[in-house]
Write a protein that holds these residues in place. Structure first.
Motif, PDB file in Angstrom:
ATOM      1  N   UNK A  20     -23.619  16.473  43.839  1.00  0.00           N
ATOM      2  CA  UNK A  20     -22.853  17.254  42.867  1.00  0.00           C
ATOM      3  C   UNK A  20     -21.597  16.473  42.494  1.00  0.00           C
ATOM      4  N   UNK A  21     -21.229  16.519  41.223  1.00  0.00           N
ATOM      5  CA  UNK A  21     -20.035  15.841  40.725  1.00  0.00           C
ATOM      6  C   UNK A  21     -19.112  16.915  40.148  1.00  0.00           C
ATOM      7  N   UNK A  22     -17.885  16.995  40.674  1.00  0.00           N
ATOM      8  CA  UNK A  22     -17.046  18.145  40.335  1.00  0.00           C
ATOM      9  C   UNK A  22     -15.557  17.816  40.408  1.00  0.00           C
ATOM     10  N   UNK A  23     -14.790  18.470  39.539  1.00  0.00           N
ATOM     11  CA  UNK A  23     -13.327  18.428  39.637  1.00  0.00           C
ATOM     12  C   UNK A  23     -12.747  19.787  39.274  1.00  0.00           C
ATOM     13  N   UNK A  27      -6.954  23.883  44.512  1.00  0.00           N
ATOM     14  CA  UNK A  27      -7.533  23.553  45.818  1.00  0.00           C
ATOM     15  C   UNK A  27      -8.470  24.633  46.329  1.00  0.00           C
ATOM     16  N   UNK A  28      -8.074  25.886  46.225  1.00  0.00           N
ATOM     17  CA  UNK A  28      -8.917  26.964  46.743  1.00  0.00           C
ATOM     18  C   UNK A  28     -10.271  26.996  46.038  1.00  0.00           C
ATOM     19  N   UNK A  29     -10.265  26.797  44.728  1.00  0.00           N
ATOM     20  CA  UNK A  29     -11.520  26.770  43.976  1.00  0.00           C
ATOM     21  C   UNK A  29     -12.378  25.595  44.434  1.00  0.00           C
ATOM     22  N   UNK A  30     -11.759  24.437  44.587  1.00  0.00           N
ATOM     23  CA  UNK A  30     -12.495  23.254  45.036  1.00  0.00           C
ATOM     24  C   UNK A  30     -13.095  23.484  46.417  1.00  0.00           C
ATOM     25  N   UNK A  31     -12.350  24.132  47.290  1.00  0.00           N
ATOM     26  CA  UNK A  31     -12.858  24.425  48.634  1.00  0.00           C
ATOM     27  C   UNK A  31     -14.056  25.360  48.578  1.00  0.00           C
ATOM     28  N   UNK A  32     -13.980  26.374  47.731  1.00  0.00           N
ATOM     29  CA  UNK A  32     -15.085  27.331  47.612  1.00  0.00           C
ATOM     30  C   UNK A  32     -16.344  26.660  47.062  1.00  0.00           C
ATOM     31  N   UNK A  35     -17.768  24.399  49.828  1.00  0.00           N
ATOM     32  CA  UNK A  35     -18.405  25.226  50.853  1.00  0.00           C
ATOM     33  C   UNK A  35     -19.741  25.781  50.365  1.00  0.00           C
ATOM     34  N   UNK A  36     -19.771  26.245  49.114  1.00  0.00           N
ATOM     35  CA  UNK A  36     -21.008  26.805  48.558  1.00  0.00           C
ATOM     36  C   UNK A  36     -22.107  25.744  48.514  1.00  0.00           C
ATOM     37  N   UNK A  37     -21.744  24.532  48.115  1.00  0.00           N
ATOM     38  CA  UNK A  37     -22.720  23.448  48.065  1.00  0.00           C
ATOM     39  C   UNK A  37     -23.204  23.084  49.469  1.00  0.00           C
ATOM     40  N   UNK A 206     -24.246  32.320  43.818  1.00  0.00           N
ATOM     41  CA  UNK A 206     -25.228  31.782  42.876  1.00  0.00           C
ATOM     42  C   UNK A 206     -25.283  30.264  42.965  1.00  0.00           C
ATOM     43  N   UNK A 207     -24.129  29.634  43.150  1.00  0.00           N
ATOM     44  CA  UNK A 207     -24.093  28.176  43.300  1.00  0.00           C
ATOM     45  C   UNK A 207     -24.835  27.748  44.558  1.00  0.00           C
ATOM     46  N   UNK A 208     -24.616  28.458  45.642  1.00  0.00           N
ATOM     47  CA  UNK A 208     -25.326  28.143  46.889  1.00  0.00           C
ATOM     48  C   UNK A 208     -26.838  28.225  46.678  1.00  0.00           C
ATOM     49  N   UNK A 209     -27.281  29.258  45.985  1.00  0.00           N
ATOM     50  CA  UNK A 209     -28.709  29.435  45.728  1.00  0.00           C
ATOM     51  C   UNK A 209     -29.250  28.314  44.852  1.00  0.00           C
TER      52      UNK A 209
END
Length: 223
Positions: A20-23, A27-32, A35-37, A206-209
């Motif tokens: 996954x490629x993400x920005x 910080x809290x959003x990035x952590x979530x 974690x979901x991934x 949903x991201x985890x799924x």
């Protein structure tokens, strides 16, 4: 220093088949998202250097990963020069991804045994990246380069090249099968993998799924 060696990262990339490629500046959003991934089965993740303060977010995100997600290999992407690569290595990036081929960047990363993945648009650039010590090269922008057909054409004369396409990859079986049958080692996926509506709605389940489904699809294709 990086928690994982470049060989360990290369092996895990080949095993998992996707990154996954993400920005996000929060910080809290990035952590979530991380974690979901992770809960979906992802073990290699690229945070991108897309903001003036991205390094501050990355530093804290890396600490979080070490503390809460021990198997996660967290690297940095969109790095275009050696000083920036050095900055992120000081923050313990497990790998560095670039949209270009840079000898200076290669030297900085190789000196610390940190995996460096150069972005390449031609076979000559890919071979030059290998000469500079890259274990994996990034085909970028893969969709505009010709998609799976480009990878297949490159792999024909040089089957030993490990290629990671980014751009033009979607998390559905038809698209993923085309890339892997063309010979990629793994694929990178950004907004197709982590849609903006998921972030906006904080729908991390949903991201985890979705990640779980990608893991299953890739294993099915590879097996």
């Amino acid at each position: 220093m990086a928690k994982f060696t470049r060989i360990q990262v290369a092996q895990r990339m080949a095993e998992s088949g996707f990154i996954p490629v993400f920005f996000h500046p929060d910080l809290e959003t990035a952590q979530q998202v991380l974690k979901a991934c992770y809960e979906g089965g992802c073990r290699v993740f690229e945070f991108t250097n897309r903001d003036a303060l991205a390094h501050e977010v990355f530093g804290e995100l890396k600490k979080y990963a070490v503390r809460e997600l021990p198997e996660m290999m967290l690297g940095i992407g969109t790095v275009i020069d050696a000083p920036t690569a050095a900055l992120y290595m000081q923050l313990d990036a497990d790998f560095v991804v670039s949209p270009i081929v840079s000898e200076e960047m290669a030297k900085v990363c190789n000196r610390r045994k940190v995996m460096w993945i150069p972005g390449c648009a031609t076979l000559s650039e890919m071979l030059y990246g290998l000469e500079l010590g890259a274990e994996v090269v990034k085909a970028f922008p893969a969709g505009q380069l010709g998609g799976p057909a480009f990878v297949k054409a490159v792999k024909a004369p040089c089957p030993w090249i490990s290629i990671m396409p980014t751009g033009g990859v979607t998390p559905d079986e038809t698209n993923l099968r085309a890339w892997f049958e063309a010979g990629v080692t793994c694929v990178g996926m950004g907004s197709q993998m982590i849609p903006q509506d998921v972030i906006k709605n904080k729908d991390f389940a949903t991201l985890t799924q979705k990640v779980k489904e990608v893991v299953e699809i890739i294993q099915k294709i590879k097996n």
